[in-house]
Scaffold this active site. Structure first.
Site, mmCIF file in Angstrom:
data_model
loop_
_atom_site.group_PDB
_atom_site.id
_atom_site.type_symbol
_atom_site.label_atom_id
_atom_site.label_comp_id
_atom_site.label_asym_id
_atom_site.label_seq_id
_atom_site.Cartn_x
_atom_site.Cartn_y
_atom_site.Cartn_z
ATOM 1 C CD GLU A 1 -9.272 -15.870 -3.280
ATOM 2 O OE1 GLU A 1 -8.638 -15.680 -4.332
ATOM 3 O OE2 GLU A 1 -10.395 -16.396 -3.265
ATOM 4 C CB CYS B 1 -1.124 -12.589 -5.667
ATOM 5 S SG CYS B 1 -2.632 -11.735 -6.146
#
Ligand code: NAD
Length: 471
Positions: free
Chosen positions: A222, A256
Site C-alpha cells: 500500500e 496518502c
C-alpha cells in the site's frame, strides 16, 4: 521532539526467529482457523480499542497533534467500524464459494475455500499510525492468520502505547508487536513469512518487495504517490472548494490519498482559489497556527523537505512556517516549477500546487505523464468528461466530486496500482487479501468415463468435440 524510544532496541535475529517459530507452531495447531476463535480475537481487539480510546487519542495528539475528531474518525472509529463489519460478516465471508462444474467432470462439485496464508508480517507508516497498523490486523485475524506487527518509529507515542496494549491483549504466539526502525524491519524481512502487508513509501515498498521475492512471499504493498485532482468548470463551486480544502489539509496533508496537486480549468481557477481561501479561513481561522483543528508535521526532516517546496513556485496563500513547532500553514501555490521536488515527489504535507489547463486532453496527458497514483479526484457534473477521465487514466481509486471519501466506503477495495501499490483491502476485501483462494474440485465415485485413459481408443476428433462442448 519525541521523548520516547522504541521498547525493543537491540532486537536480534534469534529473537525474531523464536517469535516466528512459535507463531508457525501455533498456526500449525489450527487454533487460528476456528471461526469462533477469530471472532473472540476480534472482540478482544475491539475491547482493547474501547478501553484505551482516550489514551490512544492522547498518543496521536502527542505525535501529530491530531484533533480528537480526526483521531476518532480516521483512526479509532475507523478500526472499530472495520472490526464490527468483520464480526458481522465473518461467517458468510468464510463460506466456501461454489463455482460451476462443466458436465465433462460429471459427477462433481467445485468451489473455492478461503485458506489463511499462515504467518503474516504487517509493516505500518506513521501518518495514520493506528488505522494503518490495526485495519490490516483485522484482515489478518478475520482470515485466520497469526501476525507480527511493526509500527513506524516516527509516531513513537502511538507505537509505544499500541505495542504495550497489543502485547498485553494477545499471546505472542498469535500476535506480536515489535517496535523498531530500519534495522529491526530488515531483521523481520530476512525471515520467511507467508504474507507481507506493507504500507509506506514507494521506495521502501521496492525494498520490501525484493526481500519478499527472495522467499517467494506474496505481498500487499500500500504505497503513495502524487494523487491528482482535476477540476472542471461545470461544478458546484462552493462544495468543490470546501471538499478539496478538507481533503488536502486533514492531518496537515500527511495523508496518502490527499490531493497532491490541482489541475484546474483555467476559466474557473480564480473563482475556485477565492472560495478555497474562504474555506481555509473558515476551517483554521485567521492564524492557522492557533487552530486546534490543524495538526503538525511529524518531524524536522519532513518539515525541512516541505519547506523547500515553498520555493518551487509562487505562494498564493499560506507559506508561514515555524520549525520549532513543526508548523507549516495550509498553503496554495501557483506557477510551480514542474521539474522541482514539489511536482516530482509526493508532497505529503499542507502545500497544494494549482496548475491550470486549457483543455481536458492536456490535463489527462499530464496525469498520464506521471506514475499511476493511489487516488484520482474529478470534480465535474459532466458525465461525458467524467467517463473520459475514468477511461483514459489509471489510479488505485477514484472519487468523483469529493476527496478521500471513497476510502471511507468499506465496500470498496482500497489499494494502489503500478507505483502506488499491489493488492487492496478493507471489509471483505481484507478477508480476501489475507486468504488464499484454494481451488477444490470434489468428484464422486459414482461413474467413470473411459475417454481420458490410455491406450486412448477414442479418436482425437471425438475428444475435440467433447472438450469443445463440455469445457
Ligand atoms: P516509509 O516507507 O518511510 O516507512 C514505512 C515503514 O517502513 C516504517 O515502518 C519504517 O520503519 C519501514 N522502513 C523505512 N525504511 C525502511 C527500509 N529501508 N527497510 C525496511 N523498512 C523500512 O513510509 P512513511 O514515511 O512511514 O509513510 C509515508 C509514505 O507512506 C507516503 O509515501 C505515503 O503515501 C505512504 N502511505 C501509503 C498509504 C496507503 O494506504 N497506500 C497509507 C499511508 C501512507
Amino acid at each position: 521532539m519525541n521523548t520516547t524510544t522504541a521498547t525493543n532496541k537491540n532486537l536480534t535475529a534469534e529473537e525474531v526467529q523464536t517469535i516466528l517459530q512459535a507463531q508457525r507452531d501455533y498456526f500449525a495447531s489450527n487454533a487460528t482457523k476456528d471461526l469462533t476463535f477469530r471472532k473472540k480475537k476480534l472482540e478482544q481487539l475491539k475491547q482493547m480499542m474501547i478501553d484505551h480510546e482516550v489514551a490512544i487519542m492522547d498518543a496521536l495528539h502527542k505525535d501529530l497533534r491530531k484533533h480528537e475528531f480526526e483521531a476518532y474518525a480516521t483512526e479509532v472509529g475507523f478500526v472499530l467500524a472495520d472490526i464490527n463489519k468483520a464480526l458481522k460478516n465473518l461467517k458468510s465471508w468464510a463460506k466456501p464459494r461454489k463455482v460451476k462444474t462443466p458436465p465433462f467432470h460429471y459427477v462433481a462439485s467445485s468451489y473455492t475455500k478461503s485458506d489463511p496464508y499462515g504467518n503474516v508480517l504487517i509493516i505500518a507508516p506513521w501518518n495514520y499510525p493506528v488505522q494503518l497498523l490495526l485495519a490490516p490486523l483485522v484482515g489478518a485475524i478475520v482470515a485466520g492468520n497469526t501476525a507480527i506487527l511493526k509500527p513506524s518509529e516516527y509516531a513513537l507515542h502511538t507505537s509505544n502505547l499500541l505495542t504495550k496494549l497489543v502485547n498485553e491483549t494477545f499471546d505472542a504466539q498469535y500476535i506480536k508487536m515489535i517496535e523498531g526502525a530500519v534495522p529491526e524491519t530488515e531483521l523481520l524481512l530476512n525471515e520467511k513469512f507467508d504474507f507481507i502487508f506493507f504500507t509506506g513509501s514507494t521506495n521502501v515498498g521496492k525494498i520490501v518487495y525484493q526481500a519478499a521475492a527472495k522467499q517467494l512471499t506474496p505481498v500487499a504493498l500500500e504505497l503513495g504517490g502524487k494523487s491528482p485532482c482535476i477540476v472542471d468548470t461545470d461544478i458546484h463551486l462552493d462544495y468543490t472548494a470546501k471538499r478539496i480544502v478538507w481533503g488536502k489539509f486533514i492531518n496537515v496533508g500527511q495523508t496518502c490519498i490527499a490531493p497532491d496537486y490541482l489541475l484546474v480549468d483555467q476559466k474557473i481557477k480564480d473563482a475556485l482559489v477565492a472560495k478555497m481561501k474562504f474555506y481555509m479561513k473558515e476551517f483554521f481561522g485567521e492564524n492557522p497556527k492557533d487552530s486546534e483543528a490543524l495538526g503538525r508535521i511529524i518531524n524536522e526532516g519532513h518539515f525541512d523537505r516541505l519547506s523547500t517546496y515553498l520555493e518551487h513556485g509562487d505562494v498564493i496563500v499560506g507559506g508561514q512556517t515555524d520549525r520549532e513547532e513543526k508548523y507549516i500553514a495550509p498553503t496554495l501555490m501557483e506557477n510551480v516549477d514542474l521539474e522541482k521536488g514539489i511536482m516530482q515527489d509526493e508532497i505529503f504535507g499542507p502545500i497544494l500546487p494549482i496548475i491550470e489547463y486549457g483543455n481536458l486532453r492536456d490535463a489527462i496527458d499530464f496525469v498520464n505523464s506521471k506514475s499511476k497514483p493511489l487516488a484520482l479526484y474529478i470534480f465535474s457534473k459532466n458525465d461525458k468528461k467524467i467517463d473520459r477521465i475514468l477511461d483514459e487514466t489509471s489510479a488505485g481509486g477514484v472519487c468523483i466530486n469529493d476527496t478521500l471519501m471513497h476510502m471511507a466506503n468499506g465496500h470498496l477495495p482500497f489499494g494502489g496500482v503500478g507505483d502506488s501499490g499491489i493488492g487492496a483491502y478493507h471489509g471483505k476485501h481484507s478477508f480476501d487479501l489475507f486468504s488464499h483462494q484454494k481451488a477444490v474440485l470434489h468428484r464422486s465415485f459414482l461413474i467413470e468415463e473411459p475417454i481420458r485413459y490410455a491406450p486412448y481408443k477414442f479418436s482425437l476428433k471425438i475428444i475435440k468435440k467433447i472438450m469443445d462442448w463440455a469445457l
